[in-house]
Write a protein that holds these residues in place. Structure first.
Motif, PDB file in Angstrom:
ATOM      1  N   LYS A   1       0.832  -1.206   0.000  1.00  0.00           N
ATOM      2  CA  LYS A   1       0.000   0.000   0.000  1.00  0.00           C
ATOM      3  C   LYS A   1       0.867   1.258   0.000  1.00  0.00           C
ATOM      4  O   LYS A   1       0.582   2.233  -0.702  1.00  0.00           O
ATOM      5  N   PHE A   2       1.946   1.235   0.811  1.00  0.00           N
ATOM      6  CA  PHE A   2       2.858   2.375   0.868  1.00  0.00           C
ATOM      7  C   PHE A   2       3.509   2.621  -0.495  1.00  0.00           C
ATOM      8  O   PHE A   2       3.604   3.761  -0.956  1.00  0.00           O
ATOM      9  N   VAL A   3       3.960   1.536  -1.150  1.00  0.00           N
ATOM     10  CA  VAL A   3       4.600   1.665  -2.463  1.00  0.00           C
ATOM     11  C   VAL A   3       3.612   2.228  -3.481  1.00  0.00           C
ATOM     12  O   VAL A   3       3.946   3.140  -4.262  1.00  0.00           O
ATOM     13  N   LYS A   4       2.387   1.708  -3.465  1.00  0.00           N
ATOM     14  CA  LYS A   4       1.366   2.165  -4.409  1.00  0.00           C
ATOM     15  C   LYS A   4       1.045   3.648  -4.207  1.00  0.00           C
ATOM     16  O   LYS A   4       0.990   4.423  -5.169  1.00  0.00           O
ATOM     17  N   ASP A   5       0.861   4.037  -2.948  1.00  0.00           N
ATOM     18  CA  ASP A   5       0.539   5.439  -2.646  1.00  0.00           C
ATOM     19  C   ASP A   5       1.711   6.360  -2.984  1.00  0.00           C
ATOM     20  O   ASP A   5       1.514   7.460  -3.513  1.00  0.00           O
ATOM     21  N   THR A   6       2.937   5.904  -2.685  1.00  0.00           N
ATOM     22  CA  THR A   6       4.121   6.731  -2.962  1.00  0.00           C
ATOM     23  C   THR A   6       4.343   6.907  -4.453  1.00  0.00           C
ATOM     24  O   THR A   6       4.675   8.007  -4.919  1.00  0.00           O
ATOM     25  N   GLU A   7       4.168   5.827  -5.228  1.00  0.00           N
ATOM     26  CA  GLU A   7       4.328   5.921  -6.684  1.00  0.00           C
ATOM     27  C   GLU A   7       3.280   6.866  -7.277  1.00  0.00           C
ATOM     28  O   GLU A   7       3.583   7.656  -8.182  1.00  0.00           O
ATOM     29  N   LYS A   8       2.082   6.784  -6.765  1.00  0.00           N
ATOM     30  CA  LYS A   8       1.009   7.672  -7.231  1.00  0.00           C
ATOM     31  C   LYS A   8       1.341   9.127  -6.893  1.00  0.00           C
ATOM     32  O   LYS A   8       1.156  10.041  -7.709  1.00  0.00           O
TER      33      LYS A   8
ATOM     34  N   PRO B   1      11.833   2.695   0.437  1.00  0.00           N
ATOM     35  CA  PRO B   1      12.819   1.795   1.042  1.00  0.00           C
ATOM     36  C   PRO B   1      12.527   0.334   0.701  1.00  0.00           C
ATOM     37  O   PRO B   1      11.447  -0.003   0.208  1.00  0.00           O
ATOM     38  N   ALA B   2      13.504  -0.534   0.969  1.00  0.00           N
ATOM     39  CA  ALA B   2      13.289  -1.968   0.803  1.00  0.00           C
ATOM     40  C   ALA B   2      12.266  -2.441   1.831  1.00  0.00           C
ATOM     41  O   ALA B   2      12.064  -1.799   2.860  1.00  0.00           O
ATOM     42  N   ILE B   3      11.645  -3.565   1.536  1.00  0.00           N
ATOM     43  CA  ILE B   3      10.567  -4.049   2.410  1.00  0.00           C
ATOM     44  C   ILE B   3      11.064  -4.342   3.823  1.00  0.00           C
ATOM     45  O   ILE B   3      10.344  -4.160   4.794  1.00  0.00           O
ATOM     46  N   ASP B   4      12.356  -4.771   3.932  1.00  0.00           N
ATOM     47  CA  ASP B   4      12.902  -5.057   5.264  1.00  0.00           C
ATOM     48  C   ASP B   4      13.203  -3.784   6.054  1.00  0.00           C
ATOM     49  O   ASP B   4      13.255  -3.814   7.283  1.00  0.00           O
ATOM     50  N   ASP B   5      13.435  -2.667   5.347  1.00  0.00           N
ATOM     51  CA  ASP B   5      13.720  -1.393   6.013  1.00  0.00           C
ATOM     52  C   ASP B   5      12.460  -0.590   6.298  1.00  0.00           C
ATOM     53  O   ASP B   5      12.498   0.395   7.039  1.00  0.00           O
ATOM     54  N   PHE B   6      11.336  -0.991   5.687  1.00  0.00           N
ATOM     55  CA  PHE B   6      10.077  -0.251   5.850  1.00  0.00           C
ATOM     56  C   PHE B   6       9.434  -0.602   7.188  1.00  0.00           C
ATOM     57  O   PHE B   6       9.414  -1.759   7.601  1.00  0.00           O
ATOM     58  N   GLN B   7       8.911   0.416   7.866  1.00  0.00           N
ATOM     59  CA  GLN B   7       8.206   0.221   9.132  1.00  0.00           C
ATOM     60  C   GLN B   7       6.982   1.115   9.187  1.00  0.00           C
ATOM     61  O   GLN B   7       7.055   2.304   8.859  1.00  0.00           O
ATOM     62  N   THR B   8       5.858   0.546   9.591  1.00  0.00           N
ATOM     63  CA  THR B   8       4.660   1.343   9.821  1.00  0.00           C
ATOM     64  C   THR B   8       4.750   1.995  11.196  1.00  0.00           C
ATOM     65  O   THR B   8       5.615   1.650  12.008  1.00  0.00           O
ATOM     66  N   LYS B   9       3.863   2.945  11.452  1.00  0.00           N
ATOM     67  CA  LYS B   9       3.852   3.613  12.750  1.00  0.00           C
ATOM     68  C   LYS B   9       3.586   2.609  13.878  1.00  0.00           C
ATOM     69  O   LYS B   9       4.159   2.694  14.957  1.00  0.00           O
ATOM     70  N   GLY B  10       2.695   1.635  13.585  1.00  0.00           N
ATOM     71  CA  GLY B  10       2.386   0.619  14.584  1.00  0.00           C
ATOM     72  C   GLY B  10       3.590  -0.257  14.892  1.00  0.00           C
ATOM     73  O   GLY B  10       3.831  -0.628  16.040  1.00  0.00           O
ATOM     74  N   GLU B  11       4.370  -0.596  13.842  1.00  0.00           N
ATOM     75  CA  GLU B  11       5.561  -1.426  14.044  1.00  0.00           C
ATOM     76  C   GLU B  11       6.639  -0.669  14.824  1.00  0.00           C
ATOM     77  O   GLU B  11       7.340  -1.250  15.659  1.00  0.00           O
ATOM     78  N   ILE B  12       6.780   0.631  14.538  1.00  0.00           N
ATOM     79  CA  ILE B  12       7.759   1.445  15.282  1.00  0.00           C
ATOM     80  C   ILE B  12       7.380   1.512  16.756  1.00  0.00           C
ATOM     81  O   ILE B  12       8.224   1.373  17.646  1.00  0.00           O
ATOM     82  N   LYS B  13       6.087   1.682  17.015  1.00  0.00           N
ATOM     83  CA  LYS B  13       5.599   1.751  18.389  1.00  0.00           C
ATOM     84  C   LYS B  13       5.813   0.413  19.096  1.00  0.00           C
ATOM     85  O   LYS B  13       6.215   0.374  20.269  1.00  0.00           O
ATOM     86  N   ALA B  14       5.544  -0.703  18.378  1.00  0.00           N
ATOM     87  CA  ALA B  14       5.716  -2.029  18.966  1.00  0.00           C
ATOM     88  C   ALA B  14       7.184  -2.311  19.267  1.00  0.00           C
ATOM     89  O   ALA B  14       7.519  -2.921  20.293  1.00  0.00           O
TER      90      ALA B  14
END
Length: 290
Positions: free
Chosen positions: A46-53, A75-88
């Motif tokens: 979803k992030f990639v799709k929204d960013t490309e758009k 970023p690469a998928i391993d470097d990508f983090q959502t806000k929820g993942e950062i909080k966790a």
């Protein structure tokens, strides 16, 4: 069967039980990890799709205005983090620090006790952060916190219903007053029960309050709205009109060339474009106002 054989059998049974428990924990962790990976991949797509758009739209705008185009990096998928993942992750780091402190304290206490009794000291090994994240200790931590929250809510509900029950006064409808006769023969009047609580509804907020609500929403969503930078610090103009959106009266505002609608009761906020109203909201983090 001798005592040694009984002890050996008991020890073997205990080890088998521990192995079974550990296997169950590993299976549960693998299942949770697979679920988290699937969720992460979906969020990344979803992030990639929204960013490309967004990049495509920004490129067209830059080309039209004769400016240089700088795309938003993906970023690469391993470097990508959502806000929820950062909080966790922050929560996990905090839990690991508490766990290490607890183990160190226990080891110090055990070492002191062994030295006093003249026994050899074998410290409890402190796991690495990665081992802790994949262990049942981290999983049980979250489960205990969840159960504690549920228990607190149940206790609060029990106390609430006990207080409400003790304060309840029954008054049959249609009997406004009750009369009894005193020893002198004169009727005694009693006032009927009246509810002291006023019925309240959500108030209509002022334009200034709605503007503050919109400022916070713009600060949290300017990337998704197609802005090149945070427009919340810029001027927000009220359009001197109220439009009904989804059955609610909304103030209309203009901010950096885009139109927004904020419900009079601050129940919703919309981005108005192409004759449509897209709902947006703030993330309840990095609050601009108290």
């Amino acid at each position: 069967m001798s005592n040694e054989e009984k002890k050996a059998a008991k020890l073997a049974k205990k080890e088998a039980k521990a192995e079974k428990k550990e296997a169950k924990a590993v299976k549960s962790l693998e299942k949770a990890k697979a679920k988290a990976d699937k969720k992460h991949a979906k969020a990344y797509q979803k992030f990639v799709k929204d960013t490309e758009k967004k990049n495509k739209k920004s490129q067209e705008k830059a080309s039209k205005n004769g400016r240089d185009f700088v795309p938003v990096a993906i970023p690469a998928i391993d470097d990508f983090q959502t806000k929820g993942e950062i909080k966790a992750e922050k929560s996990m780091e905090k839990a690991y620090a508490v766990y290490v402190k607890k183990v160190d304290k226990k080891n110090a206490k055990t070492e002191k006790k062994c030295a006093k009794k003249g026994k050899p000291f074998v410290p409890v090994a402190v796991p690495t952060y990665e081992e802790f994240c994949n262990s049942s200790a981290a999983e049980n931590k979250g489960g205990k916190i969840f159960l504690m929250i549920i228990l607190i809510l149940l206790i609060w509900l029990l106390v609430y219903f006990m207080v409400m029950y003790s304060q309840y006064v029954y008054n049959p409808q249609g009997e406004p007053t009750t009369e009894t006769t005193t020893s002198e023969g004169t009727p005694q009047e009693y006032e009927s029960y009246s509810n002291i609580h006023e019925i309240t509804t959500t108030p209509d907020y002022s334009i200034a309050d709605a503007k503050r609500y919109l400022k916070q929403t713009l600060s949290d969503n300017w990337n998704q709205l197609g802005y090149d930078s945070d427009p919340s610090s810029n001027a927000i103009s009220y359009n001197n009109r109220i439009v009904k959106v989804n059955g609610a009266d909304c103030y209309m505002f203009t901010a950096s060339g885009k139109t927004f609608a904020v419900a009079v009761k601050l129940s919703a906020c919309y981005y108005a474009h192409n004759g449509e109203y897209t709902p947006i909201t703030f993330n309840n983090t990095d609050m601009l106002f108290d």
